[in-house]
Design a protein around this motif. Structure first.
Motif, PDB file in Angstrom:
ATOM      1  N   VAL A 155      16.575 106.284  75.064  1.00  0.00           N
ATOM      2  CA  VAL A 155      17.711 105.854  75.870  1.00  0.00           C
ATOM      3  C   VAL A 155      18.210 107.009  76.746  1.00  0.00           C
ATOM      4  CG1 VAL A 155      20.089 105.010  75.845  1.00  0.00           C
ATOM      5  CG2 VAL A 155      18.417 104.107  74.207  1.00  0.00           C
ATOM      6  N   ALA A 156      18.561 108.121  76.107  1.00  0.00           N
ATOM      7  CA  ALA A 156      19.113 109.247  76.867  1.00  0.00           C
ATOM      8  C   ALA A 156      18.990 110.528  76.053  1.00  0.00           C
ATOM      9  CB  ALA A 156      20.573 108.996  77.235  1.00  0.00           C
ATOM     10  N   THR A 157      19.007 111.651  76.773  1.00  0.00           N
ATOM     11  CA  THR A 157      18.929 112.953  76.130  1.00  0.00           C
ATOM     12  C   THR A 157      19.797 113.951  76.873  1.00  0.00           C
ATOM     13  OG1 THR A 157      17.418 114.755  75.471  1.00  0.00           O
ATOM     14  CG2 THR A 157      16.862 113.547  77.468  1.00  0.00           C
ATOM     15  N   ILE A 158      20.234 114.978  76.156  1.00  0.00           N
ATOM     16  CA  ILE A 158      21.085 116.007  76.737  1.00  0.00           C
ATOM     17  C   ILE A 158      20.657 117.359  76.183  1.00  0.00           C
ATOM     18  CG2 ILE A 158      22.864 115.714  74.949  1.00  0.00           C
ATOM     19  CD1 ILE A 158      24.946 116.175  77.227  1.00  0.00           C
ATOM     20  N   ASN A 159      20.660 118.368  77.050  1.00  0.00           N
ATOM     21  CA  ASN A 159      20.219 119.674  76.586  1.00  0.00           C
ATOM     22  C   ASN A 159      21.304 120.356  75.764  1.00  0.00           C
ATOM     23  OD1 ASN A 159      21.999 120.468  78.600  1.00  0.00           O
ATOM     24  ND2 ASN A 159      20.620 121.963  79.509  1.00  0.00           N
ATOM     25  N   ARG A 160      21.024 121.557  75.305  1.00  0.00           N
ATOM     26  CA  ARG A 160      21.914 122.208  74.343  1.00  0.00           C
ATOM     27  C   ARG A 160      23.278 122.527  74.926  1.00  0.00           C
ATOM     28  NH1 ARG A 160      20.945 126.956  72.392  1.00  0.00           N
ATOM     29  NH2 ARG A 160      19.726 127.662  74.177  1.00  0.00           N
ATOM     30  N   SER A 161      23.312 122.905  76.172  1.00  0.00           N
ATOM     31  CA  SER A 161      24.594 123.286  76.777  1.00  0.00           C
ATOM     32  C   SER A 161      25.327 122.104  77.379  1.00  0.00           C
ATOM     33  CB  SER A 161      24.377 124.350  77.851  1.00  0.00           C
ATOM     34  OG  SER A 161      23.517 123.855  78.859  1.00  0.00           O
ATOM     35  N   GLY A 162      24.636 120.990  77.537  1.00  0.00           N
ATOM     36  CA  GLY A 162      25.270 119.795  78.076  1.00  0.00           C
ATOM     37  C   GLY A 162      25.252 119.695  79.587  1.00  0.00           C
ATOM     38  N   ASP A 163      24.537 120.598  80.255  1.00  0.00           N
ATOM     39  CA  ASP A 163      24.542 120.551  81.724  1.00  0.00           C
ATOM     40  C   ASP A 163      23.293 119.897  82.299  1.00  0.00           C
ATOM     41  OD1 ASP A 163      23.726 124.108  82.204  1.00  0.00           O
ATOM     42  OD2 ASP A 163      22.676 122.490  81.182  1.00  0.00           O
ATOM     43  N   SER A 164      22.467 119.337  81.447  1.00  0.00           N
ATOM     44  CA  SER A 164      21.298 118.610  81.919  1.00  0.00           C
ATOM     45  C   SER A 164      21.090 117.383  81.048  1.00  0.00           C
ATOM     46  CB  SER A 164      20.050 119.505  81.849  1.00  0.00           C
ATOM     47  OG  SER A 164      18.907 118.816  82.301  1.00  0.00           O
ATOM     48  N   THR A 165      20.917 116.241  81.700  1.00  0.00           N
ATOM     49  CA  THR A 165      20.701 114.992  80.974  1.00  0.00           C
ATOM     50  C   THR A 165      19.563 114.214  81.624  1.00  0.00           C
ATOM     51  OG1 THR A 165      22.270 113.717  82.309  1.00  0.00           O
ATOM     52  CG2 THR A 165      23.156 114.854  80.379  1.00  0.00           C
ATOM     53  N   ALA A 166      19.068 113.248  80.888  1.00  0.00           N
ATOM     54  CA  ALA A 166      18.079 112.319  81.409  1.00  0.00           C
ATOM     55  C   ALA A 166      18.275 110.994  80.682  1.00  0.00           C
ATOM     56  CB  ALA A 166      16.662 112.839  81.210  1.00  0.00           C
ATOM     57  N   SER A 167      17.928 109.907  81.350  1.00  0.00           N
ATOM     58  CA  SER A 167      18.088 108.609  80.716  1.00  0.00           C
ATOM     59  C   SER A 167      16.979 107.669  81.153  1.00  0.00           C
ATOM     60  CB  SER A 167      19.455 108.015  81.044  1.00  0.00           C
ATOM     61  OG  SER A 167      19.626 107.889  82.439  1.00  0.00           O
TER      62      SER A 167
END
Length: 127
Positions: free
Chosen positions: A48-60
């Protein structure tokens, strides 16, 4: 191993919104890339979606782009999935997942990249 507990699922009408939460414990949350997956009856679990460790990169996934938003609060050890404009086809059990990646700055879209899973929370969309 990090432990994950999802909450926020439920029954909502078509077009409605829900916010899922996933609380992590047991390990340093900021060392993990986080993701949401879902599994509908009779179907395989899907990204569905993912977010990197710092929260400044996502994908869905294309199916949820523009409707679902993933975010995280590392101070609260929590990742969220804001779901808007829900459709009947969004009905599924939603799972939170964690991928241990202490040196990574990117997201993780593959199901096999994830080390730990929550128990899931049911989302039902009524028409």
């Amino acid at each position: 191993q990090v432990q994950l507990v999802e909450s926020g699922g439920g029954l909502v009408q078509v077009g409605g919104s829900l916010r899922l939460s996933c609380a992590a414990s047991g390990r340093t949350f900021s060392n993990y890339v986080m993701g949401w997956f879902r599994q509908a009856p009779g179907k395989e679990r899907e990204f569905v979606a993912t977010i990197n460790r710092s929260g400044d990169s996502t994908a869905s996934a294309d199916s949820v782009k523009g409707r679902f938003t993933i975010s995280r609060d590392n101070a609260k050890n929590t990742v969220y999935l804001q779901m808007n404009s829900l459709k009947p086809e969004d009905r599924a059990v939603y799972y939170c997942a964690a991928a241990y990646a202490p040196f990574s700055t990117v997201v993780a879209g593959g199901i096999n990249e994830y080390d730990a899973w929550g128990q899931g929370t049911q989302v039902t969309v009524s028409s």
